[in-house]
Design a protein around this motif. Structure first.
Motif, PDB file in Angstrom:
ATOM      1  N   VAL A   1       0.832  -1.293  -0.121  1.00  0.00           N
ATOM      2  CA  VAL A   1       0.014  -0.026   0.100  1.00  0.00           C
ATOM      3  C   VAL A   1       0.945   1.069  -0.218  1.00  0.00           C
ATOM      4  CG1 VAL A   1      -2.046  -1.069   1.122  1.00  0.00           C
ATOM      5  CG2 VAL A   1      -0.019   0.026   2.507  1.00  0.00           C
ATOM      6  N   CYS A   2       0.435   2.471  -0.516  1.00  0.00           N
ATOM      7  CA  CYS A   2       1.276   3.444  -0.666  1.00  0.00           C
ATOM      8  C   CYS A   2       1.563   4.058   0.981  1.00  0.00           C
ATOM      9  CB  CYS A   2       0.402   4.502  -1.608  1.00  0.00           C
ATOM     10  SG  CYS A   2       1.549   6.038  -1.721  1.00  0.00           S
ATOM     11  N   ALA A   3       2.718   4.474   0.965  1.00  0.00           N
ATOM     12  CA  ALA A   3       3.197   5.027   2.258  1.00  0.00           C
ATOM     13  C   ALA A   3       3.761   6.337   1.969  1.00  0.00           C
ATOM     14  CB  ALA A   3       3.906   4.098   3.124  1.00  0.00           C
ATOM     15  N   CYS A   4       3.431   7.127   0.856  1.00  0.00           N
ATOM     16  CA  CYS A   4       4.246   8.398   0.740  1.00  0.00           C
ATOM     17  C   CYS A   4       3.536   9.524   1.684  1.00  0.00           C
ATOM     18  CB  CYS A   4       3.931   8.966  -0.943  1.00  0.00           C
ATOM     19  SG  CYS A   4       4.937   7.652  -1.985  1.00  0.00           S
ATOM     20  N   THR A   5       4.174  10.390   2.179  1.00  0.00           N
ATOM     21  CA  THR A   5       3.672  11.389   2.832  1.00  0.00           C
ATOM     22  C   THR A   5       2.767  12.382   1.974  1.00  0.00           C
ATOM     23  OG1 THR A   5       5.920  11.298   4.194  1.00  0.00           O
ATOM     24  CG2 THR A   5       4.403  13.259   4.491  1.00  0.00           C
ATOM     25  N   ARG A   6       3.256  12.507   0.892  1.00  0.00           N
ATOM     26  CA  ARG A   6       2.512  13.527   0.041  1.00  0.00           C
ATOM     27  C   ARG A   6       1.205  13.110  -0.435  1.00  0.00           C
ATOM     28  NH1 ARG A   6       2.474  12.072  -5.480  1.00  0.00           N
ATOM     29  NH2 ARG A   6       3.730  10.718  -5.964  1.00  0.00           N
ATOM     30  N   CYS A   7       0.989  11.761  -0.151  1.00  0.00           N
ATOM     31  CA  CYS A   7      -0.469  11.139  -0.638  1.00  0.00           C
ATOM     32  C   CYS A   7      -1.300  11.088   0.441  1.00  0.00           C
ATOM     33  CB  CYS A   7      -0.043   9.709  -1.026  1.00  0.00           C
ATOM     34  SG  CYS A   7       1.040   9.324  -2.555  1.00  0.00           S
ATOM     35  N   ALA A   8      -1.038  11.413   1.870  1.00  0.00           N
ATOM     36  CA  ALA A   8      -1.838  11.797   2.831  1.00  0.00           C
ATOM     37  C   ALA A   8      -2.806  12.786   2.623  1.00  0.00           C
ATOM     38  CB  ALA A   8      -0.992  11.827   4.130  1.00  0.00           C
ATOM     39  N   HIS A   9      -2.103  13.857   1.975  1.00  0.00           N
ATOM     40  CA  HIS A   9      -2.918  15.073   1.734  1.00  0.00           C
ATOM     41  C   HIS A   9      -3.267  15.273   0.316  1.00  0.00           C
ATOM     42  CE1 HIS A   9      -1.379  16.214   5.602  1.00  0.00           C
ATOM     43  NE2 HIS A   9      -0.104  15.905   5.265  1.00  0.00           N
ATOM     44  N   ASN A  10      -2.745  14.577  -0.822  1.00  0.00           N
ATOM     45  CA  ASN A  10      -3.239  14.743  -1.852  1.00  0.00           C
ATOM     46  C   ASN A  10      -3.806  13.267  -2.406  1.00  0.00           C
ATOM     47  OD1 ASN A  10      -2.246  17.316  -2.297  1.00  0.00           O
ATOM     48  ND2 ASN A  10      -0.305  16.302  -2.055  1.00  0.00           N
ATOM     49  N   HIS A  11      -4.473  13.337  -3.597  1.00  0.00           N
ATOM     50  CA  HIS A  11      -5.135  12.283  -4.066  1.00  0.00           C
ATOM     51  C   HIS A  11      -3.995  11.394  -4.637  1.00  0.00           C
ATOM     52  CE1 HIS A  11      -7.723   9.559  -6.386  1.00  0.00           C
ATOM     53  NE2 HIS A  11      -6.933   9.794  -7.318  1.00  0.00           N
ATOM     54  N   CYS A  12      -3.897  10.067  -4.316  1.00  0.00           N
ATOM     55  CA  CYS A  12      -2.922   9.034  -4.663  1.00  0.00           C
ATOM     56  C   CYS A  12      -3.312   8.227  -5.785  1.00  0.00           C
ATOM     57  CB  CYS A  12      -2.712   7.927  -3.433  1.00  0.00           C
ATOM     58  SG  CYS A  12      -1.678   6.515  -3.867  1.00  0.00           S
ATOM     59  N   ASP A  13      -2.654   8.111  -6.812  1.00  0.00           N
ATOM     60  CA  ASP A  13      -3.141   7.635  -7.916  1.00  0.00           C
ATOM     61  C   ASP A  13      -3.271   5.973  -7.851  1.00  0.00           C
ATOM     62  OD1 ASP A  13      -0.394   7.190  -7.620  1.00  0.00           O
ATOM     63  OD2 ASP A  13       0.145   7.564  -9.802  1.00  0.00           O
ATOM     64  N   TRP A  14      -2.867   5.564  -7.046  1.00  0.00           N
ATOM     65  CA  TRP A  14      -3.091   4.072  -6.532  1.00  0.00           C
ATOM     66  C   TRP A  14      -4.049   3.699  -5.556  1.00  0.00           C
ATOM     67  CZ3 TRP A  14       2.760   3.142  -5.256  1.00  0.00           C
ATOM     68  CH2 TRP A  14       3.516   3.330  -6.324  1.00  0.00           C
ATOM     69  N   SER A  15      -4.926   4.838  -5.331  1.00  0.00           N
ATOM     70  CA  SER A  15      -6.028   4.670  -4.220  1.00  0.00           C
ATOM     71  C   SER A  15      -7.038   3.845  -4.706  1.00  0.00           C
ATOM     72  CB  SER A  15      -6.344   6.043  -3.754  1.00  0.00           C
ATOM     73  OG  SER A  15      -7.137   6.438  -5.013  1.00  0.00           O
ATOM     74  N   ARG A  16      -7.680   3.003  -3.804  1.00  0.00           N
ATOM     75  CA  ARG A  16      -8.787   2.102  -4.055  1.00  0.00           C
ATOM     76  C   ARG A  16      -8.252   1.054  -5.167  1.00  0.00           C
ATOM     77  NH1 ARG A  16     -11.051   6.912  -3.781  1.00  0.00           N
ATOM     78  NH2 ARG A  16     -11.144   7.334  -5.960  1.00  0.00           N
ATOM     79  N   LYS A  17      -7.186   0.853  -5.435  1.00  0.00           N
ATOM     80  CA  LYS A  17      -6.633  -0.279  -6.048  1.00  0.00           C
ATOM     81  C   LYS A  17      -5.723  -1.283  -5.255  1.00  0.00           C
ATOM     82  CE  LYS A  17      -6.194   2.791 -10.363  1.00  0.00           C
ATOM     83  NZ  LYS A  17      -5.488   3.313 -11.220  1.00  0.00           N
ATOM     84  N   LYS A  18      -5.715  -2.537  -5.563  1.00  0.00           N
ATOM     85  CA  LYS A  18      -4.826  -3.745  -4.923  1.00  0.00           C
ATOM     86  C   LYS A  18      -3.700  -3.589  -5.930  1.00  0.00           C
ATOM     87  CE  LYS A  18      -8.454  -6.304  -2.719  1.00  0.00           C
ATOM     88  NZ  LYS A  18      -8.928  -7.852  -2.548  1.00  0.00           N
ATOM     89  N   VAL A  19      -2.470  -3.383  -5.363  1.00  0.00           N
ATOM     90  CA  VAL A  19      -1.203  -3.526  -5.999  1.00  0.00           C
ATOM     91  C   VAL A  19      -0.150  -4.151  -5.471  1.00  0.00           C
ATOM     92  CG1 VAL A  19      -1.788  -1.385  -7.062  1.00  0.00           C
ATOM     93  CG2 VAL A  19      -0.566  -1.444  -4.932  1.00  0.00           C
ATOM     94  N   VAL A  20       0.730  -4.812  -6.115  1.00  0.00           N
ATOM     95  CA  VAL A  20       1.764  -5.448  -5.732  1.00  0.00           C
ATOM     96  C   VAL A  20       3.087  -4.865  -5.965  1.00  0.00           C
ATOM     97  CG1 VAL A  20       0.402  -7.567  -5.587  1.00  0.00           C
ATOM     98  CG2 VAL A  20       1.788  -6.917  -7.729  1.00  0.00           C
ATOM     99  N   LEU A  21       4.241  -5.328  -5.315  1.00  0.00           N
ATOM    100  CA  LEU A  21       5.422  -4.990  -5.788  1.00  0.00           C
ATOM    101  C   LEU A  21       6.158  -6.370  -6.291  1.00  0.00           C
ATOM    102  CD1 LEU A  21       7.967  -3.180  -5.518  1.00  0.00           C
ATOM    103  CD2 LEU A  21       8.549  -4.063  -3.349  1.00  0.00           C
ATOM    104  N   LYS A  22       6.619  -6.302  -7.218  1.00  0.00           N
ATOM    105  CA  LYS A  22       7.370  -7.519  -8.058  1.00  0.00           C
ATOM    106  C   LYS A  22       8.853  -7.098  -8.060  1.00  0.00           C
ATOM    107  CE  LYS A  22       7.153 -10.534 -11.974  1.00  0.00           C
ATOM    108  NZ  LYS A  22       6.553 -10.863 -13.168  1.00  0.00           N
TER     109      LYS A  22
END
Length: 209
Positions: free
Chosen positions: A71-92
């Motif tokens: 899940v995204c843990a970027c500080t900037r995404c806490a205040h702005n819209h995250c482009d991965w929000s509501r999506k299930k993503v994986v790190l490969k």
């Protein structure tokens, strides 16, 4: 190794005491809740928090692939819209030869041709949101192998991607689901081989998502 400096050959590891363990711990010890920072666009970085490990290759031969839900843990995404929000993503993560064409390059080739009457193919191609390549430095074991064995050794790099979480073949529950999926597999494989002219060469139960 208690003290790598006592070895009769090889390199010393000045970071050993500071890290309280071998340097490889930072790469291979995937623990839930840990954070992973990777290079992004225009010199920036992004941070994800690791969740469940879906796949981990433990073989000596191969690319050492690891797939983990994040899940995204970027500080900037806490205040702005995250482009991965509501999506299930994986790190490969994997460690291929530097000369190996990336998965994203193959996917881009397919999507470029999946237009018009072939737009249906887009329904079956995974979304890869970003990729990154991190070469090993001149002090790494890989660099020492390359120096010693020259052209007989394929230099490797650390390759990562953030992509859509898919479901494995074994998650299918009914005969009708299996029939539909296998029909799609054959149809897509035929299209990819005929038009983008890509041959997978390693179709297996674990590779069909």
């Amino acid at each position: 190794m208690k003290d790598p400096a006592n070895l009769n050959y090889g390199q010393t590891l000045p970071e050993f005491e500071k890290a309280k363990g071998p340097p490889s711990n930072g790469i291979f010890e995937i623990e839930e809740g840990s954070k992973f920072i990777f290079p992004h666009k225009n010199g920036t970085t992004r941070t994800v928090q690791l969740k469940r490990v879906f796949f981990r290759s433990r073989g000596i031969i191969g690319r050492g692939t690891i797939v983990v839900r994040v899940v995204c843990a970027c500080t900037r995404c806490a205040h702005n819209h995250c482009d991965w929000s509501r999506k299930k993503v994986v790190l490969k993560l994997s460690f291929p030869s530097v000369n190996r064409v990336s998965e994203k390059a193959f996917m881009h080739c397919c999507k470029e041709q999946a237009k018009g009457e072939y737009a249906w193919v887009l329904n079956h191609l995974p979304d890869i949101f970003c990729t990154f390549d991190t070469p090993f430095d001149e002090r790494s074991p890989q660099a020492h192998f390359k120096e010693r064995f020259k052209d007989d050794y394929d230099m490797r790099l650390s390759r990562g991607s953030i992509q859509e979480e898919l479901k494995p073949l074994l998650s299918l529950k009914t005969a009708s689901e299996c029939a539909q999926v296998f029909y799609d597999i054959v149809q897509c494989h035929h299209w990819v081989h005929t038009y983008p002219q890509i041959l997978h060469r390693d179709i297996s139960r674990g590779n069909i998502m």
